[in-house]
Design a protein around this motif. Structure first.
Motif, PDB file in Angstrom:
ATOM      1  N   ASP A 359       0.752  -1.160   0.055  1.00  0.00           N
ATOM      2  CA  ASP A 359       0.116   0.229   0.078  1.00  0.00           C
ATOM      3  C   ASP A 359       0.841   1.306   0.048  1.00  0.00           C
ATOM      4  O   ASP A 359       0.613   2.245  -0.856  1.00  0.00           O
ATOM      5  N   ALA A 360       1.772   1.138   0.642  1.00  0.00           N
ATOM      6  CA  ALA A 360       2.745   2.454   0.711  1.00  0.00           C
ATOM      7  C   ALA A 360       3.419   2.599  -0.468  1.00  0.00           C
ATOM      8  O   ALA A 360       3.781   3.797  -1.065  1.00  0.00           O
ATOM      9  N   LEU A 361       3.949   1.497  -1.163  1.00  0.00           N
ATOM     10  CA  LEU A 361       4.542   1.477  -2.578  1.00  0.00           C
ATOM     11  C   LEU A 361       3.708   2.271  -3.468  1.00  0.00           C
ATOM     12  O   LEU A 361       4.039   3.087  -4.372  1.00  0.00           O
ATOM     13  N   ASN A 362       2.239   1.748  -3.575  1.00  0.00           N
ATOM     14  CA  ASN A 362       1.412   2.156  -4.443  1.00  0.00           C
ATOM     15  C   ASN A 362       1.207   3.859  -4.177  1.00  0.00           C
ATOM     16  O   ASN A 362       0.793   4.573  -5.235  1.00  0.00           O
ATOM     17  N   LYS A 363       1.262   4.339  -2.996  1.00  0.00           N
ATOM     18  CA  LYS A 363       0.968   5.845  -2.560  1.00  0.00           C
ATOM     19  C   LYS A 363       1.905   6.548  -2.957  1.00  0.00           C
ATOM     20  O   LYS A 363       1.670   7.672  -3.202  1.00  0.00           O
ATOM     21  N   MET A 364       3.224   6.026  -2.847  1.00  0.00           N
ATOM     22  CA  MET A 364       4.424   6.848  -3.364  1.00  0.00           C
ATOM     23  C   MET A 364       4.825   6.679  -4.639  1.00  0.00           C
ATOM     24  O   MET A 364       5.810   7.551  -4.975  1.00  0.00           O
ATOM     25  N   MET A 365       4.152   6.021  -5.688  1.00  0.00           N
ATOM     26  CA  MET A 365       4.444   5.905  -6.962  1.00  0.00           C
ATOM     27  C   MET A 365       4.054   7.442  -7.455  1.00  0.00           C
ATOM     28  O   MET A 365       3.093   8.019  -7.205  1.00  0.00           O
ATOM     29  N   SER A 366       5.101   7.732  -8.284  1.00  0.00           N
ATOM     30  CA  SER A 366       4.924   9.055  -9.166  1.00  0.00           C
ATOM     31  C   SER A 366       4.986   8.533 -10.596  1.00  0.00           C
ATOM     32  O   SER A 366       6.171   8.543 -11.220  1.00  0.00           O
ATOM     33  N   GLY A 367       3.903   8.232 -11.147  1.00  0.00           N
ATOM     34  CA  GLY A 367       3.940   7.939 -12.659  1.00  0.00           C
ATOM     35  C   GLY A 367       4.729   6.608 -12.626  1.00  0.00           C
ATOM     36  O   GLY A 367       3.984   5.678 -11.960  1.00  0.00           O
ATOM     37  N   SER A 368       5.639   6.422 -13.486  1.00  0.00           N
ATOM     38  CA  SER A 368       6.273   5.115 -13.613  1.00  0.00           C
ATOM     39  C   SER A 368       7.585   5.205 -12.671  1.00  0.00           C
ATOM     40  O   SER A 368       8.446   4.283 -12.787  1.00  0.00           O
ATOM     41  N   LYS A 369       7.796   5.898 -11.957  1.00  0.00           N
ATOM     42  CA  LYS A 369       8.942   6.030 -11.023  1.00  0.00           C
ATOM     43  C   LYS A 369       8.618   6.017  -9.757  1.00  0.00           C
ATOM     44  O   LYS A 369       7.529   6.566  -9.003  1.00  0.00           O
ATOM     45  N   LEU A 370       9.567   5.470  -8.743  1.00  0.00           N
ATOM     46  CA  LEU A 370       9.297   5.353  -7.308  1.00  0.00           C
ATOM     47  C   LEU A 370      10.803   6.028  -6.860  1.00  0.00           C
ATOM     48  O   LEU A 370      11.685   5.335  -6.808  1.00  0.00           O
ATOM     49  N   LYS A 371      10.577   6.690  -5.691  1.00  0.00           N
ATOM     50  CA  LYS A 371      11.854   7.388  -4.985  1.00  0.00           C
ATOM     51  C   LYS A 371      11.651   6.529  -3.536  1.00  0.00           C
ATOM     52  O   LYS A 371      10.813   6.758  -3.056  1.00  0.00           O
ATOM     53  N   CYS A 372      12.765   5.970  -3.262  1.00  0.00           N
ATOM     54  CA  CYS A 372      12.822   5.220  -1.883  1.00  0.00           C
ATOM     55  C   CYS A 372      12.624   6.440  -0.646  1.00  0.00           C
ATOM     56  O   CYS A 372      13.528   7.559  -1.066  1.00  0.00           O
ATOM     57  N   PRO A 373      12.040   6.277   0.220  1.00  0.00           N
ATOM     58  CA  PRO A 373      11.731   7.252   1.155  1.00  0.00           C
ATOM     59  C   PRO A 373      12.955   7.083   1.963  1.00  0.00           C
ATOM     60  O   PRO A 373      12.917   8.169   2.989  1.00  0.00           O
ATOM     61  N   TYR A 374      13.976   6.207   1.937  1.00  0.00           N
ATOM     62  CA  TYR A 374      15.050   6.023   2.955  1.00  0.00           C
ATOM     63  C   TYR A 374      16.273   6.709   2.187  1.00  0.00           C
ATOM     64  O   TYR A 374      17.494   6.834   2.854  1.00  0.00           O
ATOM     65  N   CYS A 375      16.451   6.460   0.932  1.00  0.00           N
ATOM     66  CA  CYS A 375      17.725   6.762   0.122  1.00  0.00           C
ATOM     67  C   CYS A 375      17.102   7.592  -1.068  1.00  0.00           C
ATOM     68  O   CYS A 375      15.972   7.328  -1.414  1.00  0.00           O
ATOM     69  N   PRO A 376      18.139   8.127  -1.898  1.00  0.00           N
ATOM     70  CA  PRO A 376      17.874   8.974  -2.858  1.00  0.00           C
ATOM     71  C   PRO A 376      17.522   8.045  -4.212  1.00  0.00           C
ATOM     72  O   PRO A 376      17.500   8.620  -5.434  1.00  0.00           O
ATOM     73  N   MET A 377      17.602   6.909  -4.163  1.00  0.00           N
ATOM     74  CA  MET A 377      17.509   5.906  -5.258  1.00  0.00           C
ATOM     75  C   MET A 377      16.058   5.963  -5.900  1.00  0.00           C
ATOM     76  O   MET A 377      15.215   5.804  -5.484  1.00  0.00           O
ATOM     77  N   GLU A 378      16.174   6.189  -7.168  1.00  0.00           N
ATOM     78  CA  GLU A 378      14.921   6.169  -8.063  1.00  0.00           C
ATOM     79  C   GLU A 378      14.960   4.643  -8.723  1.00  0.00           C
ATOM     80  O   GLU A 378      15.990   4.294  -9.205  1.00  0.00           O
ATOM     81  N   GLN A 379      13.613   4.304  -8.894  1.00  0.00           N
ATOM     82  CA  GLN A 379      13.465   2.959  -9.394  1.00  0.00           C
ATOM     83  C   GLN A 379      12.077   2.588 -10.021  1.00  0.00           C
ATOM     84  O   GLN A 379      11.296   3.667  -9.802  1.00  0.00           O
ATOM     85  N   VAL A 380      11.918   1.757 -10.545  1.00  0.00           N
ATOM     86  CA  VAL A 380      10.743   1.246 -11.390  1.00  0.00           C
ATOM     87  C   VAL A 380       9.849   0.460 -10.323  1.00  0.00           C
ATOM     88  O   VAL A 380      10.273  -0.625  -9.648  1.00  0.00           O
ATOM     89  N   PRO A 381       8.536   0.950 -10.174  1.00  0.00           N
ATOM     90  CA  PRO A 381       7.638   0.149  -8.917  1.00  0.00           C
ATOM     91  C   PRO A 381       7.917  -1.293  -9.372  1.00  0.00           C
ATOM     92  O   PRO A 381       7.546  -2.224  -8.364  1.00  0.00           O
TER      93      PRO A 381
END
Length: 389
Positions: A359-381
């Protein structure tokens, strides 16, 4: 726990006052002095003579002293009464006698009541209170299959024998279930044979031949318990002088009997597919730990007039820590939503290694990208993987 400590503190004060009160009585009344005075008066009375002036003066002073002491003791006794009353006030202050405020109306419907009665019956079976369990079955209208009762009857019979240091029923049960016990890597049968061997050693040199003969029972366990068997056989060297006077005195530790009861209960319950502890006992203990926190949060909710916050029957308004004793399964709480994960909302491992709930992953998605809440790494959900504990 804090409430118990507060009450114990007041109780300790009362006990200390009682102890000092008794010492005070003995010290001030001077029992030996009054006894000696009584003896002198008795001797004078036997000779049928009048009391001397000195003895009369001492007697009057003693009477006055005793009167003053009694008045002082009566005053001290009143102080103890006030201390005892403070214990009662501490109990009323630290323990809420009305726990109905945290109950949920209608939670004990007919089906729930039946389940509770079945749990209570099982608890009584576990405790060996068969007559109480059968009486409850009759009053609650439960039909308990005799096959449910038989395992508990046997377990309690063996445990009663172990408590009086009779190993034979437990050994017979362990031998009959050897294959299943060994499949569970249980050392129960070996420990029972070990205790029986030690009991023979305690009989002294007269049991040496029987002990050597009984040692043949260790053969199936030689591979996994070689060192223990070597220690047992080495103790035979000191049989003449007594094991209690040898380097093997630790074999006579009486705590082994309490340990074997616990080991038998654990392994027997595992073999029968039962929990080691009674579900009723576990639920009661967990409720006792959680109750103070629930009463406090209920009071806060009522004071702030937000009663709608707690209206679900299957969840609590706050997370209650029951301690490690009540940890039975691995639990993961999402650090973002502060909720425990479920089958519908499982934990997800991101590419960077951090774990959050779906649920947290779905709420934090921004389009096709996801930024980890604990580190600056961007990734694909879609790269996140579900993990299993």
């Amino acid at each position: 726990m804090d409430q118990c400590v507060n009450v114990e503190r007041e109780l300790e004060k009362v006990l200390q006052q009682f102890a000092s009160y008794g010492q005070h009585c003995d010290r001030i009344l001077e029992i030996e002095y009054t006894s000696g005075l009584k003896q002198q008066i008795s001797q004078t009375a036997d000779r049928d003579v009048e009391l001397s002036g000195t003895l009369s003066l001492v007697l009057s002073q003693c009477c006055k002293r005793i009167k003053d002491t009694v008045q002082k003791l009566a005053s001290d006794h009143k102080d103890i009464h006030s201390s005892v009353s403070r214990v009662g006030k501490a109990i009323d202050k630290n323990f809420d006698s009305d726990i109905s405020s945290v109950g949920i109306e209608g939670c004990w419907q007919s089906e729930s009541q039946r389940v509770l009665s079945e749990v209570m019956v099982e608890h009584f079976f576990r405790q060996g209170m068969l007559d109480v369990a059968e009486e409850l079955c009759q009053e609650a209208g439960l039909c308990i299959d005799p096959s449910q009762k038989e395992p508990f009857v046997e377990l309690n019979r063996i445990l009663e024998a172990l408590r009086v240091r009779d190993l034979r029923p437990a050994l017979e049960w362990a031998v009959a279930n050897r294959e299943m016990l060994m499949a569970q890597n249980s050392a129960l049968e070996f420990k029972l044979h070990r205790l029986y061997f030690i009991s023979l050693l305690m009989g002294g040199p007269a049991n040496q031949k029987e002990a050597l003969q009984y040692a043949k029972n260790f053969q199936p366990f030689a591979e996994n318990h070689q060192k223990d068997i070597q220690v047992l056989m080495g103790s035979l060297v000191y049989l003449q002088q007594g094991i209690e006077n040898s380097p093997y005195v630790h074999l006579l530790d009486s705590n082994q009997w309490a340990d074997i009861c616990d080991i038998f209960t654990r392994d027997a319950c595992a073999l029968l597919g039962l929990s080691v502890e009674s579900p009723l006992s576990v639920s009661f203990s967990a409720g006792s730990v959680a109750l103070p926190a629930l009463i406090n949060i209920k009071a806060v909710i009522e004071q702030r007039q937000c009663t709608g916050v707690w209206n679900q029957k299957d969840e609590l308004p706050i997370e209650v820590d029951l301690g490690q004793k009540c940890w039975y399964h691995s639990v993961f709480a999402c650090p973002i939503l502060r909720q425990q994960t479920t089958d519908n909302n499982p934990p997800m491992k991101l590419l960077c290694g951090h774990i959050i709930s779906r649920d947290a992953l779905n709420k934090m998605m921004s389009g096709s990208k996801l930024k980890c809440p604990y580190c600056p790494m961007e990734q694909v959900p879609g790269d996140a993987k579900q993990i299993y504990f």
